[in-house]
Design a protein around this motif. Structure first.
Motif, short mmCIF file in Angstrom:
data_model
loop_
_atom_site.label_atom_id
_atom_site.label_comp_id
_atom_site.label_asym_id
_atom_site.label_seq_id
_atom_site.Cartn_x
_atom_site.Cartn_y
_atom_site.Cartn_z
N ILE A 51 0.78 -1.16 0.11
CA ILE A 51 0.21 0.21 -0.01
C ILE A 51 0.88 1.10 -0.20
CG2 ILE A 51 -1.73 1.18 1.32
CD1 ILE A 51 -2.89 -1.34 2.11
N SER A 52 1.87 1.18 0.81
CA SER A 52 3.03 2.55 0.78
C SER A 52 3.53 2.71 -0.75
CB SER A 52 4.05 2.06 2.01
OG SER A 52 3.37 1.71 3.14
N GLN A 53 3.84 1.45 -1.19
CA GLN A 53 4.46 1.67 -2.43
C GLN A 53 3.36 2.09 -3.61
OE1 GLN A 53 6.44 -2.07 -4.01
NE2 GLN A 53 7.14 -2.35 -1.95
N ILE A 54 2.07 1.76 -3.48
CA ILE A 54 1.17 2.21 -4.38
C ILE A 54 1.18 3.74 -4.16
CG2 ILE A 54 -1.20 2.51 -5.05
CD1 ILE A 54 -1.60 -0.56 -4.09
N GLU A 55 1.19 4.45 -2.84
CA GLU A 55 1.20 5.78 -2.33
C GLU A 55 2.26 6.49 -3.17
OE1 GLU A 55 -0.65 8.40 -1.00
OE2 GLU A 55 -1.31 6.56 0.15
N ARG A 56 3.48 5.79 -3.01
CA ARG A 56 4.75 6.53 -3.52
C ARG A 56 4.68 6.57 -5.26
NH1 ARG A 56 7.45 3.75 0.31
NH2 ARG A 56 7.91 1.72 -0.89
N HIS A 57 4.05 5.31 -6.00
CA HIS A 57 3.74 5.66 -7.45
C HIS A 57 2.75 6.62 -7.66
CE1 HIS A 57 5.96 2.07 -8.68
NE2 HIS A 57 5.39 1.29 -7.75
N THR A 58 1.88 6.87 -6.76
CA THR A 58 1.31 7.89 -6.96
C THR A 58 1.70 9.27 -6.67
OG1 THR A 58 -0.75 6.56 -5.94
CG2 THR A 58 -1.37 8.89 -6.20
N GLU A 59 2.22 9.50 -6.00
CA GLU A 59 3.20 10.70 -5.63
C GLU A 59 3.77 10.98 -6.61
OE1 GLU A 59 5.32 10.67 -2.02
OE2 GLU A 59 3.32 10.46 -0.94
N GLN A 60 4.92 9.93 -7.16
CA GLN A 60 5.70 10.12 -8.53
C GLN A 60 4.97 10.47 -9.64
OE1 GLN A 60 9.28 9.91 -7.92
NE2 GLN A 60 8.94 10.97 -9.77
N LEU A 61 3.77 9.92 -10.09
CA LEU A 61 2.80 10.22 -10.99
C LEU A 61 2.77 11.91 -11.01
CD1 LEU A 61 0.72 7.02 -11.50
CD2 LEU A 61 2.41 7.77 -13.25
N GLY A 62 2.30 11.94 -9.91
CA GLY A 62 1.92 13.45 -9.75
C GLY A 62 2.90 14.50 -10.12
N LYS A 63 4.19 14.18 -9.73
CA LYS A 63 5.46 14.91 -9.84
C LYS A 63 5.53 15.08 -11.49
CE LYS A 63 7.88 14.44 -5.69
NZ LYS A 63 8.36 13.13 -4.80
N TYR A 64 5.55 13.67 -12.15
CA TYR A 64 5.64 13.88 -13.64
C TYR A 64 4.73 14.42 -14.14
CZ TYR A 64 9.14 9.83 -13.06
OH TYR A 64 10.14 9.07 -12.63
N GLY A 83 -5.81 3.34 -3.29
CA GLY A 83 -6.05 2.92 -4.64
C GLY A 83 -6.91 3.76 -5.58
N GLY A 84 -7.86 4.50 -4.59
CA GLY A 84 -8.50 5.67 -5.32
C GLY A 84 -7.93 6.85 -5.80
N ARG A 85 -7.09 7.10 -5.10
CA ARG A 85 -6.03 8.34 -5.56
C ARG A 85 -5.08 7.64 -6.66
NH1 ARG A 85 -5.65 8.96 0.25
NH2 ARG A 85 -3.93 7.75 0.40
N PHE A 86 -4.54 6.66 -6.40
CA PHE A 86 -3.86 6.24 -7.83
C PHE A 86 -4.66 6.18 -8.98
CE2 PHE A 86 -2.21 2.59 -10.81
CZ PHE A 86 -1.06 3.29 -10.81
N ALA A 116 -7.08 7.76 -9.61
CA ALA A 116 -7.44 9.46 -10.07
C ALA A 116 -6.30 10.00 -10.80
CB ALA A 116 -7.78 10.14 -8.77
N VAL A 117 -5.22 9.85 -10.14
CA VAL A 117 -3.80 10.38 -10.92
C VAL A 117 -3.45 9.67 -12.11
CG1 VAL A 117 -1.51 10.53 -10.73
CG2 VAL A 117 -2.78 11.10 -8.87
N SER A 118 -4.02 8.34 -12.33
CA SER A 118 -3.69 7.62 -13.62
C SER A 118 -4.65 8.43 -14.50
CB SER A 118 -4.16 6.27 -13.25
OG SER A 118 -3.28 5.61 -12.61
N ARG A 119 -5.85 8.60 -14.06
CA ARG A 119 -6.80 9.16 -15.27
C ARG A 119 -6.39 10.61 -15.83
NH1 ARG A 119 -10.87 6.71 -12.14
NH2 ARG A 119 -11.19 8.73 -10.95
N THR A 120 -5.72 11.39 -14.95
CA THR A 120 -5.06 12.55 -15.17
C THR A 120 -4.08 12.52 -16.06
OG1 THR A 120 -5.57 13.51 -13.05
CG2 THR A 120 -4.06 14.90 -14.28
N VAL A 121 -3.17 11.48 -15.74
CA VAL A 121 -2.09 11.17 -16.50
C VAL A 121 -2.30 10.75 -18.09
CG1 VAL A 121 -0.08 9.43 -16.87
CG2 VAL A 121 -0.30 10.54 -14.60
#
Length: 117
Positions: A10-23, A87-90, A92-97
């Motif tokens: 779950i922490s790793q998914i959180e990190r992927h979400t943050e990284q995607l946001g940065k990208y 998962g929800g945040r991931f 949401a960010v995925s849709r933006t990406v």
């Protein structure tokens, strides 16, 4: 144990979400290396999606078990709630990406057409 691994997932998914946001922010910057960033975005999304699927499957399977101790069930339910939120945040960010990718690949194709012309 397994539950710690799940929490780590779950922490790793959180990190992927943050990284995607940065990208996503980086893609908006002038002079961004769009092709390279999109490749990185792709890798983050693939890892994140894989982790999300595996973690979700694990939690669903464990929560179906009838003979869980109260403590284990409590921890699993807590992890499941955490997972839902993350998962929800991931997602949401995925849709933006994905939206960004569509815009940018369109722009890249126009650019290439312009250079070819």
């Amino acid at each position: 144990g397994e539950l710690d691994q799940c929490a780590d997932g779950i922490s790793q998914i959180e990190r992927h979400t943050e990284q995607l946001g940065k990208y996503v922010k980086d893609l908006d910057k002038r002079g961004a290396n769009v092709a390279q960033l999109l490749r990185k975005v792709e890798e983050e999304m693939d890892s994140g999606r894989y982790l999300t699927e595996e973690t979700g499957k694990y939690l669903k399977g464990r929560l179906r078990e009838a003979d869980l101790s109260r403590m284990t069930r409590h921890r699993l339910e807590k992890l499941a709630r955490q997972f839902e939120a993350t998962g929800g945040r991931f997602e949401a960010v995925s849709r933006t990406v994905l939206e960004k990718q569509r815009q940018l690949s369109g722009a890249l194709m126009d650019q290439e057409r312009g250079e070819a012309g």
